[in-house]
Design a protein around this motif. Sequence first.
Motif, PDB file in Angstrom:
ATOM      1  N   MET A   1      42.876  72.301 100.656  1.00 19.12           N
ATOM      2  CA  MET A   1      42.961  70.862 100.708  1.00 19.12           C
ATOM      3  C   MET A   1      43.182  70.339  99.287  1.00 19.12           C
ATOM      4  N   LYS A   2      44.107  69.400  99.169  1.00 17.08           N
ATOM      5  CA  LYS A   2      44.423  68.823  97.869  1.00 17.08           C
ATOM      6  C   LYS A   2      43.349  67.814  97.466  1.00 17.08           C
ATOM      7  N   LYS A   3      42.841  67.964  96.267  1.00 10.24           N
ATOM      8  CA  LYS A   3      41.815  67.059  95.764  1.00 10.24           C
ATOM      9  C   LYS A   3      42.485  65.825  95.172  1.00 10.24           C
ATOM     10  N   THR A   4      41.962  64.654  95.545  1.00 13.75           N
ATOM     11  CA  THR A   4      42.519  63.417  95.000  1.00 13.75           C
ATOM     12  C   THR A   4      41.552  62.842  93.981  1.00 13.75           C
ATOM     13  N   GLU A   5      42.125  62.193  93.004  1.00 12.33           N
ATOM     14  CA  GLU A   5      41.310  61.562  91.971  1.00 12.33           C
ATOM     15  C   GLU A   5      41.266  60.070  92.229  1.00 12.33           C
ATOM     16  N   SER A   6      40.183  59.470  91.805  1.00 12.48           N
ATOM     17  CA  SER A   6      40.091  58.022  91.917  1.00 12.48           C
ATOM     18  C   SER A   6      39.652  57.461  90.577  1.00 12.48           C
ATOM     19  N   MET A   7      39.947  56.202  90.392  1.00 10.41           N
ATOM     20  CA  MET A   7      39.541  55.523  89.176  1.00 10.41           C
ATOM     21  C   MET A   7      39.101  54.118  89.533  1.00 10.41           C
ATOM     22  N   THR A   8      38.284  53.554  88.707  1.00 15.72           N
ATOM     23  CA  THR A   8      37.798  52.205  88.924  1.00 15.72           C
ATOM     24  C   THR A   8      38.502  51.265  87.953  1.00 15.72           C
ATOM     25  N   ILE A   9      38.995  50.140  88.501  1.00 14.54           N
ATOM     26  CA  ILE A   9      39.621  49.123  87.664  1.00 14.54           C
ATOM     27  C   ILE A   9      38.941  47.792  87.945  1.00 14.54           C
ATOM     28  N   SER A  10      39.112  46.847  87.075  1.00 18.00           N
ATOM     29  CA  SER A  10      38.480  45.541  87.260  1.00 18.00           C
ATOM     30  C   SER A  10      39.112  44.806  88.432  1.00 18.00           C
ATOM     31  N   ASN A  11      38.316  43.917  89.047  1.00 16.94           N
ATOM     32  CA  ASN A  11      38.836  43.086  90.136  1.00 16.94           C
ATOM     33  C   ASN A  11      40.027  42.257  89.670  1.00 16.94           C
ATOM     34  N   ALA A  12      39.944  41.737  88.458  1.00 18.41           N
ATOM     35  CA  ALA A  12      41.028  40.890  87.940  1.00 18.41           C
ATOM     36  C   ALA A  12      42.342  41.662  87.894  1.00 18.41           C
ATOM     37  N   LEU A  13      42.302  42.872  87.355  1.00 19.35           N
ATOM     38  CA  LEU A  13      43.506  43.698  87.262  1.00 19.35           C
ATOM     39  C   LEU A  13      43.992  44.100  88.647  1.00 19.35           C
ATOM     40  N   TYR A  14      43.064  44.465  89.525  1.00 20.33           N
ATOM     41  CA  TYR A  14      43.407  44.872  90.889  1.00 20.33           C
ATOM     42  C   TYR A  14      44.136  43.743  91.615  1.00 20.33           C
ATOM     43  N   PHE A  15      43.534  42.550  91.597  1.00 20.49           N
ATOM     44  CA  PHE A  15      44.133  41.445  92.334  1.00 20.49           C
ATOM     45  C   PHE A  15      45.376  40.880  91.660  1.00 20.49           C
ATOM     46  N   GLU A  16      45.502  41.094  90.372  1.00 17.57           N
ATOM     47  CA  GLU A  16      46.755  40.737  89.689  1.00 17.57           C
ATOM     48  C   GLU A  16      47.897  41.561  90.284  1.00 17.57           C
ATOM     49  N   GLU A  17      47.646  42.834  90.505  1.00 19.82           N
ATOM     50  CA  GLU A  17      48.654  43.715  91.103  1.00 19.82           C
ATOM     51  C   GLU A  17      48.904  43.349  92.568  1.00 19.82           C
ATOM     52  N   VAL A  18      47.850  43.042  93.304  1.00 11.13           N
ATOM     53  CA  VAL A  18      48.008  42.621  94.702  1.00 11.13           C
ATOM     54  C   VAL A  18      48.881  41.371  94.763  1.00 11.13           C
ATOM     55  N   GLN A  19      48.607  40.395  93.894  1.00 13.65           N
ATOM     56  CA  GLN A  19      49.408  39.166  93.844  1.00 13.65           C
ATOM     57  C   GLN A  19      50.864  39.463  93.526  1.00 13.65           C
ATOM     58  N   ARG A  20      51.091  40.341  92.566  1.00 17.49           N
ATOM     59  CA  ARG A  20      52.463  40.687  92.176  1.00 17.49           C
ATOM     60  C   ARG A  20      53.229  41.272  93.361  1.00 17.49           C
ATOM     61  N   LEU A  21      52.605  42.191  94.073  1.00 17.83           N
ATOM     62  CA  LEU A  21      53.257  42.821  95.224  1.00 17.83           C
ATOM     63  C   LEU A  21      53.524  41.811  96.331  1.00 17.83           C
ATOM     64  N   LEU A  22      52.578  40.923  96.569  1.00 15.01           N
ATOM     65  CA  LEU A  22      52.776  39.884  97.585  1.00 15.01           C
ATOM     66  C   LEU A  22      53.924  38.956  97.198  1.00 15.01           C
ATOM     67  N   GLU A  23      53.992  38.591  95.909  1.00 14.13           N
ATOM     68  CA  GLU A  23      55.073  37.720  95.433  1.00 14.13           C
ATOM     69  C   GLU A  23      56.433  38.387  95.564  1.00 14.13           C
ATOM     70  N   GLU A  24      56.465  39.722  95.544  1.00 16.45           N
ATOM     71  CA  GLU A  24      57.716  40.468  95.743  1.00 16.45           C
ATOM     72  C   GLU A  24      58.084  40.566  97.217  1.00 16.45           C
ATOM     73  N   GLY A  25      57.240  40.009  98.086  1.00 15.08           N
ATOM     74  CA  GLY A  25      57.512  40.032  99.515  1.00 15.08           C
ATOM     75  C   GLY A  25      57.021  41.285 100.220  1.00 15.08           C
ATOM     76  N   LYS A  26      56.199  42.053  99.541  1.00 12.10           N
ATOM     77  CA  LYS A  26      55.693  43.289 100.138  1.00 12.10           C
ATOM     78  C   LYS A  26      54.387  43.026 100.878  1.00 12.10           C
ATOM     79  N   GLU A  27      54.160  43.819 101.921  1.00 16.55           N
ATOM     80  CA  GLU A  27      52.860  43.817 102.583  1.00 16.55           C
ATOM     81  C   GLU A  27      51.938  44.675 101.740  1.00 16.55           C
ATOM     82  N   VAL A  28      50.662  44.289 101.664  1.00 17.76           N
ATOM     83  CA  VAL A  28      49.709  45.010 100.833  1.00 17.76           C
ATOM     84  C   VAL A  28      48.482  45.354 101.668  1.00 17.76           C
ATOM     85  N   CYS A  29      48.091  46.611 101.628  1.00 20.32           N
ATOM     86  CA  CYS A  29      46.897  47.051 102.333  1.00 20.32           C
ATOM     87  C   CYS A  29      45.774  47.207 101.302  1.00 20.32           C
ATOM     88  N   ILE A  30      44.660  46.506 101.535  1.00 22.57           N
ATOM     89  CA  ILE A  30      43.533  46.592 100.610  1.00 22.57           C
ATOM     90  C   ILE A  30      42.271  47.006 101.366  1.00 22.57           C
TER      91      ILE A  30
END
Length: 150
Positions: A1-30
Amino acid sequence: MKKTESMTISNALYFEEVQRLLEEGKEVCIRVKGNSMLPFIKSGDRILLVAYQGEPLPKGANILAKHEGNFVFHRYVGKKGDKYLLAGDGNLVLHEYIAEKDILAFATRHYPTSGDETMAIDKPLYRFRGMIWYYMRIIRRIITVLKRRF
């Protein structure tokens, strides 16, 4: 089984990216964090978001919005003047009042972590269920008080 890594980022940075993707017309799964949408959406569940484009919001829609500098995922339950009224399903008292410009997206699908089937939460039946739960707040408050006393 392939091991995946995770990292923690700030809410501000996370939602900045979510907003950017939404503004590009993409659906975003959170992934939902917190229990404010219990009993319907639990912490760890995922939701699929679509950008809000100014279309009329039906009561009961689950939306992502900015409120006092924070991001909230709550139910749209009504309007007072030009303010949109939001409430978490698990909340018995509080509301958030936001301007239309603060609405970022609405949820179309819910992916429970429990393994249940995915649900189209933008459909009238699911919105209606959420609004019934909202209107039962007073009864839920009374039950909560009675449980504490007995």
